[in-house]
Design a protein around this motif. Sequence first.
Motif, PDB file in Angstrom:
ATOM      1  N   SER A  63      30.520 -21.662   1.119  1.00 41.12           N
ATOM      2  CA  SER A  63      29.159 -21.469   0.623  1.00 41.12           C
ATOM      3  C   SER A  63      28.482 -22.786   0.257  1.00 41.12           C
ATOM      4  O   SER A  63      27.296 -22.989   0.554  1.00 41.12           O
ATOM      5  N   TRP A 213      28.614 -12.681   0.091  1.00 44.08           N
ATOM      6  CA  TRP A 213      28.355 -14.109   0.205  1.00 44.08           C
ATOM      7  C   TRP A 213      26.953 -14.472  -0.263  1.00 44.08           C
ATOM      8  O   TRP A 213      26.618 -15.644  -0.357  1.00 44.08           O
ATOM      9  N   THR A 280      21.000  -9.765   9.310  1.00 42.79           N
ATOM     10  CA  THR A 280      22.347  -9.974   8.783  1.00 42.79           C
ATOM     11  C   THR A 280      22.867 -11.350   9.134  1.00 42.79           C
ATOM     12  O   THR A 280      22.334 -12.030  10.025  1.00 42.79           O
ATOM     13  N   LYS A 281      23.911 -11.779   8.450  1.00 46.92           N
ATOM     14  CA  LYS A 281      24.693 -12.917   8.902  1.00 46.92           C
ATOM     15  C   LYS A 281      25.569 -12.438  10.061  1.00 46.92           C
ATOM     16  O   LYS A 281      25.999 -11.282  10.069  1.00 46.92           O
ATOM     17  N   PHE A 299      19.634 -12.749  13.076  1.00 44.60           N
ATOM     18  CA  PHE A 299      20.688 -13.469  12.376  1.00 44.60           C
ATOM     19  C   PHE A 299      20.113 -14.577  11.502  1.00 44.60           C
ATOM     20  O   PHE A 299      19.250 -15.335  11.946  1.00 44.60           O
ATOM     21  N   TYR A 300      20.619 -14.685  10.274  1.00 45.02           N
ATOM     22  CA  TYR A 300      20.208 -15.779   9.401  1.00 45.02           C
ATOM     23  C   TYR A 300      21.424 -16.548   8.915  1.00 45.02           C
ATOM     24  O   TYR A 300      22.496 -15.995   8.700  1.00 45.02           O
ATOM     25  N   GLN A 301      21.269 -17.860   8.804  1.00 41.22           N
ATOM     26  CA  GLN A 301      22.233 -18.774   8.193  1.00 41.22           C
ATOM     27  C   GLN A 301      23.679 -18.508   8.614  1.00 41.22           C
ATOM     28  O   GLN A 301      24.546 -18.199   7.793  1.00 41.22           O
ATOM     29  N   ALA A 302      23.929 -18.662   9.904  1.00 39.34           N
ATOM     30  CA  ALA A 302      25.301 -18.524  10.387  1.00 39.34           C
ATOM     31  C   ALA A 302      26.170 -19.639   9.823  1.00 39.34           C
ATOM     32  O   ALA A 302      25.769 -20.805   9.788  1.00 39.34           O
ATOM     33  N   GLU A 307      30.865 -17.979  13.093  1.00 35.98           N
ATOM     34  CA  GLU A 307      29.608 -17.234  13.023  1.00 35.98           C
ATOM     35  C   GLU A 307      28.579 -17.797  13.992  1.00 35.98           C
ATOM     36  O   GLU A 307      27.785 -17.042  14.564  1.00 35.98           O
ATOM     37  N   GLU A 308      28.570 -19.095  14.190  1.00 34.78           N
ATOM     38  CA  GLU A 308      27.671 -19.680  15.187  1.00 34.78           C
ATOM     39  C   GLU A 308      28.015 -19.173  16.587  1.00 34.78           C
ATOM     40  O   GLU A 308      27.120 -18.880  17.397  1.00 34.78           O
ATOM     41  N   SER A 311      26.841 -15.591  16.900  1.00 33.39           N
ATOM     42  CA  SER A 311      25.390 -15.578  17.079  1.00 33.39           C
ATOM     43  C   SER A 311      25.027 -15.926  18.516  1.00 33.39           C
ATOM     44  O   SER A 311      24.205 -15.250  19.151  1.00 33.39           O
TER      45      SER A 311
END
Length: 395
Positions: A63, A213, A280-281, A299-302, A307-308, A311
């Motif tokens: 985080s 998170w 969502t993430k 998608f936000y803030q991967a 997570e990238e 996405s």
Amino acid sequence: MRKKRVLLFSEGFGTGHTGAAYALAEGIKRLNPAVQCRVIELGKFLNPTVAPWILSAYRKTVSSQPKLFGMLYRTQYHRSLNRFTKLALHRVFYTHARQVIEQLKPDLIICTHPLPAAVVSRLKHLGLKVPLYTLITDYDAHGSWVNAEVNRYLVSTSRVKAILTGRGTPSDQVKVTGIPVHPKFWERSNREALRQELGLADKPTVLIMGGGWGLMFGKEIMNALTAKIDHIQLIFCMGSNNKLVDKLRSDPRFQHPNITILGYSSDVNKLMDAADLLITKPGGMTCTEALAKGIPMLFYQAIPGQEEKNSQYFVELGLAEVLDSETVIDKWFRLLQREYAELEKQRRLRLSPDHYQPHHCAVTVLEMLTKQGKLSGENGSPAQTLSDKAVYSTP
């Protein structure tokens, strides 16, 4: 005759790994109730005092220093866990893990996280005869998932299979099954009836999932979300983050009859059915659950790393878009108001069994477990098996 037993090992680094284990266990039991499944978070089970501290430190690192996490992910991307790490895990977990396995006597072990996979692989290296499957729970394959002792990998897409075979894993040891989702996500329920059940209005609806998170939208995004609140219904589902729930509920912008703010919910499947758009993430499990429900995603803030990659995969498939400005919200809110019927038509097309079968992973495991050809479903008809390229192909 003794019932077949499947032992699923996971770890609590995020909710996706353990969620995938429980989803697969429930899917197996739905298709064949005679099979016994047990899910264990290995670290928490064997070290209940220390494990929460480790998980908390991991969460804070991801985080507060996502760039550092991303750098570590990339620099170690092609490498398995090193010998020192495996020996350390062996010393910590060997005796207890071996005792658990000897007590439960599984016919098959499935690991949904790299750490227990490394522990069981070491046990197999020392003579354990139980077959080991590794279920990769993202749309990428970091090197930490790879162990020579794994009998079979269960992966999300043909792209992930190509990554593993490119590192020397034999092709016949990698099966494209998709990431498993709970049977609650296997079918879509009536949207209008669900909205009535959930106390929602019958109007275009957006589901926003923040999870434990946290939700970290800027002022511009928050203003864009609430700009058309008289015409668009918003559901905020914040998981176990009670502080965030209280913060949103006390914000004057969110005190509107068309805004619903929830904490943890066991009815995410219903919320996805009731909604028309998911923000969502890009966690592996959430993305797959949304895929099973056919709902488009923003998608936000991967988190840099897996997570990238998640996405990237869904954006390339045309099933998602990156939420990088308020103009993306404006565009989608206009679509929901003006082209609602067309968006619903596209969603029904994505739910075609020719495109995606959410029970495929459970079917595959049962076929391997029983060493039979096709497995019959509850209605006695053969369950369709997809080829690697049926849905999970690289766009």
